[in-house]
Design an enzyme around this catalytic site. Structure first.
Site, PDB file in Angstrom:
ATOM      1  CB  SER A 143      -0.744   0.119   1.224  1.00 23.43           C
ATOM      2  OG  SER A 143      -1.342   1.225   1.380  1.00 23.43           O
ATOM      3  CE1 TYR A 156      -4.155  -2.243   5.293  1.00 27.44           C
ATOM      4  CE2 TYR A 156      -3.304  -0.188   4.530  1.00 27.44           C
ATOM      5  CZ  TYR A 156      -3.956  -1.375   4.100  1.00 27.44           C
ATOM      6  OH  TYR A 156      -4.070  -1.780   2.926  1.00 27.44           O
TER       7      TYR A 156
END
Length: 267
Positions: A143, A156
């Site tokens: 990401s 995350y």
């Protein structure tokens, strides 16, 4: 055109979103697809049928709780019995947004397990055989949050930064396996920015609520803060990049983290 005839690809989290888009592109190129994800028996069967319809010679569903190393080991053994993965796409992931002070410990544990540790276990099980065959592709869906941080995403970001680091180590360890003609063994991350998937839906809903329920206004606000292109990516675009990385011509592209983020990480 990339021809994956005779190759088998495991794509985790491939019943929807980016994972399904990648599986479709690999299927169109002729790869067998090991499907994985959270799905009912009917949903799993429908996904496998769809992948075969678009070009996979065979698609089979493999269950496995990615929070559980024993379950991952069982799944990988079953896939090895099916012929083994020439291509491994670690795509499955979960998200939970909260401040560091308010982040539930169980969310931290689950996100780290699914988004990071599971990739370690699947790579450890599949990469030695890739090296023996002289061809292998590991594509880890990280990401932009593996490259830059954002508030309220501690687990995350920790997992995705860790996934980038894990990928670089594996890339170095396997860099000289195989040959140019065979394609070698490579490990790369794709780092999407805002992409039209279910994982960002809660953030869109929160922004839309602040605009009286106007979804378009919520999306526009979300993108204006981070993504200079002010355009979301479609999962199929991530699939196209993953497919290209599987081509033998990409034998010297390894250890990279490729942003697909409309300029987010260029700022």
């Amino acid at each position: 055109m990339t021809d994956l005839t005779g190759k088998t690809a495991l794509v985790t989290g491939s019943v929807q979103g980016i994972g399904l888009a990648i599986a479709k592109e690999l299927a169109k190129a002729g790869a067998r697809i090991a499907v994985h994800g959270l799905a009912t028996e009917e949903e799993a069967a429908a996904t496998c049928r769809h992948l075969e319809e678009v070009g996979a010679p065979e698609a089979r569903f493999f269950a496995g709780d990615l929070r559980d190393p024993v379950a991952i080991d069982t799944m990988m053994s079953e896939i090895e019995g099916w012929g083994g993965a020439d291509i491994l796409v670690n795509n499955a992931g979960i998200q939970h947004t909260a401040s560091l002070a308010e982040m539930p410990a169980e969310k931290w544990d689950a996100i780290l397990a699914i988004n990071l540790s599971a990739a370690f276990h699947t790579m450890q099980k599949s990469m030695p055989a890739m090296a023996e065959r002289g061809y292998g592709r590991v594509i880890n869906i990280a990401s932009v949050h593996g490259l830059v941080a954002s508030k309220e995403k501690a687990p995350y970001c920790a997992a995705k930064f860790g996934l980038v680091g894990l990928s670089r180590v594996a890339a170095l360890e396997y860099a000289n396996k195989g040959s140019k003609s065979a394609g070698g063994v490579t490990v790369n991350c794709i780092c999407p920015g805002w992409t039209e998937t279910a994982i960002i839906e809660p953030q869109i809903e929160a922004r839309a609520a602040a605009h009286g329920g106007d979804r378009d206004a919520g999306i526009a606000e979300l993108l204006s803060e981070k993504q200079p292109s002010q355009r979301t990516s479609d999962p199929s675009e991530i699939g196209a990049l993953a497919l290209w990385l599987c081509n033998p011509v990409a034998h010297n592209i390894t250890g990279t983290s490729i942003p697909v983020d409309g300029g987010w990480t260029a700022q």
